[in-house]
Design an enzyme around this catalytic site. Structure first.
Site, PDB file in Angstrom:
ATOM      1  N   HIS A 166     -46.208   6.464  16.977  1.00  0.00           N
ATOM      2  CA  HIS A 166     -47.092   6.128  16.050  1.00  0.00           C
ATOM      3  C   HIS A 166     -47.849   6.620  15.081  1.00  0.00           C
ATOM      4  O   HIS A 166     -48.829   7.745  14.984  1.00  0.00           O
ATOM      5  CB  HIS A 166     -48.010   4.548  15.939  1.00  0.00           C
ATOM      6  CG  HIS A 166     -48.513   3.872  14.860  1.00  0.00           C
ATOM      7  ND1 HIS A 166     -48.781   2.876  14.620  1.00  0.00           N
ATOM      8  CD2 HIS A 166     -48.881   4.180  13.246  1.00  0.00           C
ATOM      9  CE1 HIS A 166     -49.413   2.226  13.568  1.00  0.00           C
ATOM     10  NE2 HIS A 166     -49.268   3.910  12.756  1.00  0.00           N
ATOM     11  N   ASN A 207     -45.059   5.331   5.232  1.00  0.00           N
ATOM     12  CA  ASN A 207     -45.763   5.201   4.189  1.00  0.00           C
ATOM     13  C   ASN A 207     -46.185   6.840   3.843  1.00  0.00           C
ATOM     14  O   ASN A 207     -47.452   6.571   3.714  1.00  0.00           O
ATOM     15  CB  ASN A 207     -47.395   4.047   4.179  1.00  0.00           C
ATOM     16  CG  ASN A 207     -48.075   5.106   5.637  1.00  0.00           C
ATOM     17  OD1 ASN A 207     -47.772   5.415   6.410  1.00  0.00           O
ATOM     18  ND2 ASN A 207     -49.682   3.981   5.500  1.00  0.00           N
ATOM     19  N   HIS A 238     -47.408  -4.096  10.898  1.00  0.00           N
ATOM     20  CA  HIS A 238     -48.418  -4.184  10.833  1.00  0.00           C
ATOM     21  C   HIS A 238     -49.967  -4.875  10.540  1.00  0.00           C
ATOM     22  O   HIS A 238     -49.242  -5.693   9.595  1.00  0.00           O
ATOM     23  CB  HIS A 238     -48.964  -3.058   9.666  1.00  0.00           C
ATOM     24  CG  HIS A 238     -49.971  -2.925   9.422  1.00  0.00           C
ATOM     25  ND1 HIS A 238     -50.741  -1.950   9.373  1.00  0.00           N
ATOM     26  CD2 HIS A 238     -51.019  -3.685   9.283  1.00  0.00           C
ATOM     27  CE1 HIS A 238     -52.218  -1.844   9.114  1.00  0.00           C
ATOM     28  NE2 HIS A 238     -52.074  -3.320   8.135  1.00  0.00           N
ATOM     29  N   HIS A 268     -50.885  -0.631  16.751  1.00  0.00           N
ATOM     30  CA  HIS A 268     -52.379  -0.803  16.586  1.00  0.00           C
ATOM     31  C   HIS A 268     -52.653  -2.064  17.409  1.00  0.00           C
ATOM     32  O   HIS A 268     -53.742  -2.626  16.111  1.00  0.00           O
ATOM     33  CB  HIS A 268     -52.985  -0.119  15.878  1.00  0.00           C
ATOM     34  CG  HIS A 268     -52.027  -0.396  14.217  1.00  0.00           C
ATOM     35  ND1 HIS A 268     -52.135  -1.613  13.842  1.00  0.00           N
ATOM     36  CD2 HIS A 268     -51.606   0.198  13.399  1.00  0.00           C
ATOM     37  CE1 HIS A 268     -51.788  -1.848  12.787  1.00  0.00           C
ATOM     38  NE2 HIS A 268     -51.609  -0.257  12.766  1.00  0.00           N
ATOM     39  N   ASP A 312     -51.665   6.620  16.309  1.00  0.00           N
ATOM     40  CA  ASP A 312     -51.993   6.383  14.560  1.00  0.00           C
ATOM     41  C   ASP A 312     -52.883   6.909  14.073  1.00  0.00           C
ATOM     42  O   ASP A 312     -53.263   7.626  13.530  1.00  0.00           O
ATOM     43  CB  ASP A 312     -53.025   4.856  14.217  1.00  0.00           C
ATOM     44  CG  ASP A 312     -52.487   4.427  13.215  1.00  0.00           C
ATOM     45  OD1 ASP A 312     -52.185   4.730  12.736  1.00  0.00           O
ATOM     46  OD2 ASP A 312     -53.359   3.145  13.044  1.00  0.00           O
ATOM     47  N   HIS A 358     -56.992  12.580   6.889  1.00  0.00           N
ATOM     48  CA  HIS A 358     -56.769  12.712   5.377  1.00  0.00           C
ATOM     49  C   HIS A 358     -57.807  14.158   4.849  1.00  0.00           C
ATOM     50  O   HIS A 358     -58.289  15.205   6.090  1.00  0.00           O
ATOM     51  CB  HIS A 358     -57.732  11.750   5.016  1.00  0.00           C
ATOM     52  CG  HIS A 358     -57.332  10.095   5.306  1.00  0.00           C
ATOM     53  ND1 HIS A 358     -56.566   9.738   4.112  1.00  0.00           N
ATOM     54  CD2 HIS A 358     -57.686   8.954   6.390  1.00  0.00           C
ATOM     55  CE1 HIS A 358     -55.791   7.933   4.703  1.00  0.00           C
ATOM     56  NE2 HIS A 358     -56.788   8.169   5.501  1.00  0.00           N
ATOM     57  N   GLY A 414     -58.431   5.854   8.461  1.00  0.00           N
ATOM     58  CA  GLY A 414     -58.159   6.337   9.521  1.00  0.00           C
ATOM     59  C   GLY A 414     -58.605   7.600  10.090  1.00  0.00           C
ATOM     60  O   GLY A 414     -59.189   8.420  10.211  1.00  0.00           O
TER      61      GLY A 414
HETATM   62 ZN   LIG Z   1     -51.128   0.051  10.744  1.00  0.00          ZN
END
Ligand SMILES: [Zn+2]
Length: 421
Positions: free
Chosen positions: A57, A91, A176, A229, A302, A306, A321
């Site tokens: 992930h 994404n 998710h 997650h 995860d 950014h 994030g």
């Molecule tokens: Zn997610």
């Protein structure tokens, strides 16, 4: 013929149950039987020799948001953290919802010549949750599973069709779990701390209710669902019940949810802002127990970079994030293994064969004949988390300044030494 001898380490291969002092041989890119002469010898005394770590992930942001992360930078971060394989979420700036996009990710990854990259394709076109993406063509192009991660698939009818479709290609759908109606405008866990801080809370049931729906859909369709997650103890209970019933369900937990709780938010520090949010200490304890007993199959970072400017905003306005590839191993070894909450073999299993099985990858083992992906770990190496030294373009980590014990000192992918310190 090249042959590498990794000599005298603690060979820890949960896939085979091997845990002993010994050697690992690599011949022509594969794990081999003991040979006679090595062209290269790597001394590993005092170190652990484990299958290359796998993180299923990660968000590498390319194509489209290269200022946050590129595939090359993400791969460099992966191998620096001991990860030889990663699965990338769809994404990205331009979503990976077509065969062409899957091929693009694979091509960029091949150029990087470092970690193996397994692309995940989107479930729906543009991650909008409305029309199914071209899942068959993406599977053919190399997508190892499907996920709209970052967004829930709110429409159960669409998810049902996605599951039926994905199972035709023997691929899991990664969910998710977030009921978007229950989390609107929320920035942290719902509860006493959120009330005290005056921040809008995000209830655990928003995750658990969707996980329950997804487990029931997995049972109904017979298709594999992987819950991303997991953060709440209610979700753990849902997954435990589903597994007991024999549903084709697997799950992952992230290092931050396994070690940090909502009390951290009292400083309004954006480094503790993520989706799903940090929960209560009780949730953390439930997650650790679930990882130890196998209810949760694997650890996944995860990794969600950014730009510094984006994360530098006020808590309420900054994006969710944190980055994780370069800290996951150290955090797990320090806070779960050294603290006695989990055995070393189980922790290694949850970062090797555990995630490999979720996606059906032919990695995560030191069995003779397997691709020679190997991570050498110095379990005693203490190091300070310094985001400026990250290979990732992301700098935001809740562990900034923390001293961790345990680090990857060599990372080998397909018999090639791609990281060494
Ligand atoms: Zn997610």
């Amino acid at each position: 013929m090249t042959s590498i001898l990794i000599k005298g380490g603690r060979v820890l291969d949960p896939a085979s149950g091997r845990d002993e002092k010994g050697d690992v041989w690599i011949v022509n890119g594969r794990i081999a039987k003991p040979g006679r002469k090595a062209t290269q010898t790597i001394k590993a005394s005092g170190a652990w020799v484990v299958p290359g770590l796998i993180d299923i992930h990660v968000h590498f942001r390319e194509p489209g948001h290269e200022s946050k992360e590129t595939i090359a930078a993400g791969c460099a971060a992966a191998v620096a953290g001991g990860f030889t394989s990663v699965a990338t979420m769809a994404n990205t700036g331009r979503p990976v919802d077509s065969a062409m996009a899957v091929r693009y990710v694979r091509d960029r990854a091949a150029e990087a010549k470092s970690a193996r990259v397994f692309p995940l394709g989107a479930v729906t076109q543009g991650l909008k949750g409305e029309e199914l993406a071209e899942m068959g063509l993406m599977a053919e192009a190399g997508a190892v599973g499907f996920s709209d991660d970052g967004h829930p698939v709110m429409n159960s009818e669409i998810l049902r069709r996605a599951l039926e479709y994905a199972s035709m290609f023997n691929r899991p759908v990664i969910s998710h779990c977030e009921d978007a109606h229950l989390t609107k405008g929320a920035s942290m866990n719902e509860g006493r701390v959120a009330t005290e801080l005056g921040l809008r809370g995000w209830p655990a049931v928003a995750e658990a209710a969707m996980a329950a729906r997804d487990c029931l859909l997995a049972r109904w369709t017979g298709a594999r669902v992987h819950i991303a997650h997991v953060s709440a103890k209610e979700t753990v209970e849902v997954i435990r019940a589903a597994k007991r019933a024999g549903d084709p369900v697997t799950a992952e937990a992230a290092p931050h949810h396994l070690t940090l709780d909502e009390e951290q938010l009292r400083t309004y520090d954006p480094r503790f802002r993520m989706n799903p949010p940090l929960r209560s200490a009780e949730d953390v304890a439930a997650l650790v127990a679930a990882l130890a007993d196998g209810t949760i199959d694997c650890i996944a970072s995860d990794h969600a970079p950014h730009t510094v400017e984006e994360k530098d905003r006020e808590f309420d306005a900054c994006p969710n994030g944190i980055v994780g590839l370069e800290t996951t191993l150290g955090v797990i070894l320090t806070d779960l293994v050294a603290s006695g909450k989990m055995t070393a073999p189980r922790a290694v299993e949850a970062m090797t064969i555990g995630p490999a099985k979720v996606l059906g990858l032919p990695h995560g083992t030191l069995a003779v004949g397997a691709p020679a992906d190997v991570t050498i770990i110095d379990p005693e190496r203490a190091w300070k988390v310094d985001p400026a030294a990250f290979k990732s373009r992301g700098r935001c980590t809740p562990w900034e300044g923390r001293t961790l014990k345990g680090r990857a000192v060599a990372t080998i992918v397909g018999g090639m030494l791609v990281h060494e310190e």
